[in-house]
Scaffold this motif. Structure first.
Motif, PDB file in Angstrom:
ATOM      1  N   ILE A 191       0.858  -1.185   0.000  1.00  0.00           N
ATOM      2  CA  ILE A 191       0.000   0.000   0.000  1.00  0.00           C
ATOM      3  C   ILE A 191       0.897   1.240   0.000  1.00  0.00           C
ATOM      4  O   ILE A 191       1.433   1.591  -1.049  1.00  0.00           O
ATOM      5  CB  ILE A 191      -1.066   0.042   1.130  1.00  0.00           C
ATOM      6  N   SER A 192       1.128   1.824   1.185  1.00  0.00           N
ATOM      7  CA  SER A 192       1.857   3.099   1.190  1.00  0.00           C
ATOM      8  C   SER A 192       3.283   2.976   1.720  1.00  0.00           C
ATOM      9  O   SER A 192       4.082   3.901   1.577  1.00  0.00           O
ATOM     10  CB  SER A 192       1.095   4.107   2.057  1.00  0.00           C
ATOM     11  N   VAL A 193       3.595   1.850   2.351  1.00  0.00           N
ATOM     12  CA  VAL A 193       4.890   1.757   3.033  1.00  0.00           C
ATOM     13  C   VAL A 193       5.966   1.308   2.051  1.00  0.00           C
ATOM     14  O   VAL A 193       5.879   0.226   1.482  1.00  0.00           O
ATOM     15  CB  VAL A 193       4.807   0.791   4.243  1.00  0.00           C
ATOM     16  N   PRO A 194       6.980   2.157   1.838  1.00  0.00           N
ATOM     17  CA  PRO A 194       8.030   1.787   0.885  1.00  0.00           C
ATOM     18  C   PRO A 194       8.918   0.683   1.450  1.00  0.00           C
ATOM     19  O   PRO A 194       8.954   0.466   2.662  1.00  0.00           O
ATOM     20  CB  PRO A 194       8.817   3.087   0.704  1.00  0.00           C
ATOM     21  N   ILE A 195       9.618   0.027   0.549  1.00  0.00           N
ATOM     22  CA  ILE A 195      10.351  -1.176   0.943  1.00  0.00           C
ATOM     23  C   ILE A 195      11.426  -0.899   1.989  1.00  0.00           C
ATOM     24  O   ILE A 195      11.679  -1.740   2.849  1.00  0.00           O
ATOM     25  CB  ILE A 195      10.912  -1.885  -0.306  1.00  0.00           C
ATOM     26  N   ASN A 196      12.000   0.298   1.986  1.00  0.00           N
ATOM     27  CA  ASN A 196      13.046   0.568   2.994  1.00  0.00           C
ATOM     28  C   ASN A 196      12.484   0.683   4.403  1.00  0.00           C
ATOM     29  O   ASN A 196      13.209   0.645   5.383  1.00  0.00           O
ATOM     30  CB  ASN A 196      13.878   1.805   2.616  1.00  0.00           C
ATOM     31  N   LYS A 197      11.163   0.845   4.497  1.00  0.00           N
ATOM     32  CA  LYS A 197      10.535   0.808   5.834  1.00  0.00           C
ATOM     33  C   LYS A 197       9.949  -0.571   6.128  1.00  0.00           C
ATOM     34  O   LYS A 197       9.502  -0.851   7.240  1.00  0.00           O
ATOM     35  CB  LYS A 197       9.436   1.860   5.929  1.00  0.00           C
ATOM     36  N   GLN A 198       9.898  -1.401   5.093  1.00  0.00           N
ATOM     37  CA  GLN A 198       9.336  -2.750   5.235  1.00  0.00           C
ATOM     38  C   GLN A 198      10.390  -3.717   5.763  1.00  0.00           C
ATOM     39  O   GLN A 198      10.083  -4.635   6.507  1.00  0.00           O
ATOM     40  CB  GLN A 198       8.842  -3.220   3.864  1.00  0.00           C
ATOM     41  N   MET A 199      11.637  -3.528   5.321  1.00  0.00           N
ATOM     42  CA  MET A 199      12.687  -4.489   5.675  1.00  0.00           C
ATOM     43  C   MET A 199      14.040  -3.803   5.699  1.00  0.00           C
ATOM     44  O   MET A 199      14.256  -2.820   4.992  1.00  0.00           O
ATOM     45  CB  MET A 199      12.700  -5.640   4.671  1.00  0.00           C
ATOM     46  N   SER A 200      14.903  -4.357   6.515  1.00  0.00           N
ATOM     47  CA  SER A 200      16.254  -3.829   6.584  1.00  0.00           C
ATOM     48  C   SER A 200      17.105  -4.420   5.467  1.00  0.00           C
ATOM     49  O   SER A 200      18.097  -3.827   5.044  1.00  0.00           O
ATOM     50  CB  SER A 200      16.821  -4.164   7.969  1.00  0.00           C
ATOM     51  N   SER A 201      16.724  -5.589   4.979  1.00  0.00           N
ATOM     52  CA  SER A 201      17.503  -6.212   3.900  1.00  0.00           C
ATOM     53  C   SER A 201      17.307  -5.436   2.600  1.00  0.00           C
ATOM     54  O   SER A 201      16.247  -4.875   2.351  1.00  0.00           O
ATOM     55  CB  SER A 201      17.095  -7.676   3.725  1.00  0.00           C
ATOM     56  N   GLN A 202      18.352  -5.421   1.774  1.00  0.00           N
ATOM     57  CA  GLN A 202      18.286  -4.631   0.542  1.00  0.00           C
ATOM     58  C   GLN A 202      17.599  -5.371  -0.595  1.00  0.00           C
ATOM     59  O   GLN A 202      17.193  -4.757  -1.578  1.00  0.00           O
ATOM     60  CB  GLN A 202      19.702  -4.220   0.126  1.00  0.00           C
ATOM     61  N   THR A 203      17.539  -6.680  -0.467  1.00  0.00           N
ATOM     62  CA  THR A 203      16.847  -7.450  -1.497  1.00  0.00           C
ATOM     63  C   THR A 203      15.922  -8.455  -0.809  1.00  0.00           C
ATOM     64  O   THR A 203      16.064  -8.731   0.386  1.00  0.00           O
ATOM     65  CB  THR A 203      17.825  -8.249  -2.379  1.00  0.00           C
ATOM     66  N   ILE A 204      14.983  -8.977  -1.586  1.00  0.00           N
ATOM     67  CA  ILE A 204      14.123 -10.055  -1.083  1.00  0.00           C
ATOM     68  C   ILE A 204      14.772 -11.398  -1.411  1.00  0.00           C
ATOM     69  O   ILE A 204      14.702 -12.340  -0.625  1.00  0.00           O
ATOM     70  CB  ILE A 204      12.709  -9.913  -1.674  1.00  0.00           C
TER      71      ILE A 204
END
Lengths: 355, 332
Positions: A191-204
């Motif tokens: 939704i609104s939360v960008p990936i850098n706030k979703q996870m500390s890892s740089q890749t999935i």
């Protein structure tokens, strides 16, 4: 980790082949098939948004921008494989053979929309996040136990990788060597939360390391890399080598759903720019032009064909019989319990007396 | 076949559960067991003892320690042709799988109008009274009786346990099978060999009486029976019902008994508020209002978390509390 998991491309933004090994496998027929499916699902997506705006279907989750990820991966499947979509993966589902009418019925609040064409192993879209991953692991493990060569693909977004069910599902699959491809579409936002706030890892993709399974990071807007890497992962699964985690990096141009306004949380000019630089259909067009396959007449034809097919599906959806209230009661259990039966009879009697 | 002698064995409740799974693993290739420590270890209560040795690691699976993960995977297997029997080590540890049960297992049939179904059994030991650590003693059956699309079964004795578990495994829909751990080894019964079924949804009258209907299930059945014995000495005869299934409830048996006695005491160890006892009161209200001679009494666990075992004897209903409630309805 970015270095260890670079985004792989087979076809660059200008439609130039970067991976020479796949050159011989790229036929005009394959490229046209890619493109036609992408046009078809994009046309569907735009139509569905328009139907929602007119009040002809309910809230809708658009996927425009993610066509290469969905079409490329779904075309890699075999007839008897399983597909576990989320609510944003009906592009993949319809590419794999789901009924367009039923997908529209789903978005119009009907259970009939969750039913795939007979024999097609497509699960209803997962509405909670990541819960479909254990299902796919289990269904795939069941195929292994039956001794088939069938595999499963399960779709999920970047936000889903924060959920427990992602980890429990991937762990189960890796321990049991279940023939499943975990296909992540990382569109940068939950939704609104960008990936850098979703996870500390740089890749999935790097999360695969923890489960000791292959992790592949690809450009999700490059249908060539999506198709061939998914094929490879499915082949590994069929050979008994267990699951693969694919991270397809992509972008949704539009809103999370028609009930969402993305301008509240991100600058939509980026989406506009990406249409000119990163668009998955544009890239195939560049390739077709470079290779002399581009045929405007054919493109007009397939666009019209897609429009006609979708118009027919909309008509079928709108002509579908109205919801039968008995259906609410009749499919909770194989046989309704006395309580459900009583509620059904009382309610239907009330409708008869006072419709 | 009229002359066939049915062989029986004296079994504890946990042995009867093992026999049910053994019987069904033998009969049906689709039956598969999943859970934590159920393989070599035979389960923390030994409910699956010897089954992995007998049927192999492919049919009795030690899973990773992840309730949501293996319940979710079992849903995928159930949809794809298997009949998984999943063991949750203690009911108090089922909560991570709540979402999988609530949003998927119980709902897939409805969502797909019968195209996908989930013939799965979730077994879980429940209840207090064995001096177990915290969280190992929950009795939260009402969370699941409230959930549409799953049946909830709870036997009190070895005979019912085997017959109900076989019925659950053969049921086309998900069943939560609650095992009273307090009664695992304290009750013995003559249990027939081989396959038989106790119908889901049917309660059982254990003692016939005219004065008070006494309703309970699982580990509270022995408590109710003790109270009934004490009342009998005083000339008050209880109609003791063991519900055996908590969803769907046996409304006919409840109504028939209550219409005869006009007085009811319900005994369950779960919390009172939102407990299954309230649904029984509703059935009595709907079916037998004019037969009532006294308001229904409920003897239950308190509306507190199940306390640490130093307090559990105060939390659990006792024959004394049941007797007190019976006196109350008799005097009303």
């Amino acid at each position: 980790m970015i270095k260890q998991f670079p985004i792989q491309q087979f076809l660059d933004e200008n439609g130039k082949i970067l991976n020479k090994d796949i050159r011989s496998q790229i036929t005009t027929e394959l490229v046209k098939n890619f493109y036609q499916h992408c046009v078809r699902i994009r046309t569907f997506d735009r139509k569905a948004i328009s139907l929602q705006r007119q009040g002809r279907i309910g809230t809708y989750a658009p996927f425009e921008g993610q066509e290469a990820a969905q079409v490329g991966s779904a075309l890699a499947l075999q007839q008897d494989d399983w597909l576990f979509p989320t609510y944003r993966d009906h592009g993949a589902a319809m590419t794999f053979g789901h009924s367009l009418r039923n997908i529209l019925l789903f978005w119009n609040g009907r259970n009939e929309g969750c039913i795939p064409p007979e024999g097609k192993k497509i699960f209803p879209p997962a509405i909670p996040i990541a819960t479909q991953i254990p299902h796919a692991a289990g269904a795939a493990y069941a195929e292994k136990r039956k001794g088939t060569k069938n595999a499963a693909i399960v779709y999920f977004g970047d936000g889903a990788t924060s959920e427990g069910d992602f980890h429990e599902g991937i762990n189960f699959a890796s321990v049991m060597k279940a023939p499943v491809v975990l296909f992540n579409q990382n569109n940068g936002y939950a939704i609104s939360v960008p990936i850098n706030k979703q996870m500390s890892s740089q890749t999935i993709a790097q999360k695969a390391l923890a489960y000791d399974i292959p992790g592949v990071r690809i450009d999700g807007n490059d249908i060539f890399v999506v198709y061939f890497e998914t094929l490879k992962a499915l082949e590994r699964a069929r050979q008994g080598q267990g699951p693969t985690l694919i991270e397809a990096v992509t972008w949704r141009y539009g809103a999370h759903t028609t009930a969402d306004d993305p301008s509240k949380y991100r600058d939509q000019t980026e989406s506009q720019q990406r249409r000119h630089t990163m668009d998955p259909l544009l890239r195939i067009e560049h390739f077709m032009k470079n290779e002399g396959m581009y045929d405007e007449h054919w493109i007009n034809e397939i666009e019209e064909a897609a429009q006609a097919e979708i118009d027919l599906a909309v008509q079928e959806m709108e002509e579908f019989p109205v919801a039968n209230p008995a259906d609410i009661f009749d499919h909770v259990f194989a046989e309704p319990t006395w309580g459900i039966q009583k509620q059904k009879e009382e309610y239907l009697r009330l409708l008869e007396v006072n419709p | 076949m009229m002359n066939t002698v049915i062989q029986t064995k004296t079994l504890t409740l946990v042995q009867a559960i093992n026999e049910a799974m053994d019987t069904m693993l033998k009969e049906n290739e689709q039956v598969i067991l999943l859970g934590e420590d159920i393989g070599k270890n035979g389960g923390v209560f030994r409910a699956t003892d010897g089954l992995q040795e007998k049927y192999g690691e492919d049919r009795v699976l030690d899973t990773p320690l992840s309730e949501a993960g293996f319940v979710g995977a079992a849903i995928g297997m159930a949809v794809n042709g298997f009949r998984p029997v999943v063991e949750i080590q203690f009911l108090g540890f089922i909560y991570p799988a709540y979402e999988q049960i609530m949003t998927h297992a119980s709902r897939l049939r409805m969502r797909t109008m019968g195209y996908y179904t989930v013939p799965m059994v979730i077994r879980a030991p429940y209840g207090a009274g064995v001096r177990a650590p915290e969280i190992h003693c929950d009795s939260t059956e009402a969370i699941f009786t409230h959930m549409p699309g799953i049946k909830v079964v709870c036997p009190s004795n070895p005979y019912d346990a085997k017959g109900l578990l076989i019925a659950a495994i053969e049921d086309p829909d998900p069943v939560l099978f609650l095992e009273p751990m307090r009664s695992y080894r304290s009750v013995r019964d003559e249990v027939p060999d081989g396959k038989y079924i106790v119908e889901i949804g049917k309660g059982n009258r254990l003692i016939e009486g005219e004065d008070v209907t006494l309703i309970s299930w699982g580990a509270m059945v022995p408590v109710a029976l003790k109270a009934a014995e004490q009342m009998k000495v005083r000339g008050i005869h209880c109609d003791v019902l063991d519900l055996r299934t908590l969803y769907p409830l046996d409304h006919e048996l409840i109504a028939e008994s209550v219409q005869k006695t006009g007085r009811t005491v319900i005994v369950h160890e779960a919390h009172a508020t939102g407990g299954v006892g309230n649904d029984i009161v509703s059935i009595i209200n709907d079916t037998s209002f004019l037969f009532q001679k006294a308001p229904v009494e409920r003897v239950t666990g308190f509306d507190t978390p199940v306390p640490y075992f130093g307090f559990e004897d105060h939390y659990l209903p006792t024959p004394k509390r049941v007797v007190h409630a019976i006196e109350k309805v008799m005097k009303y």
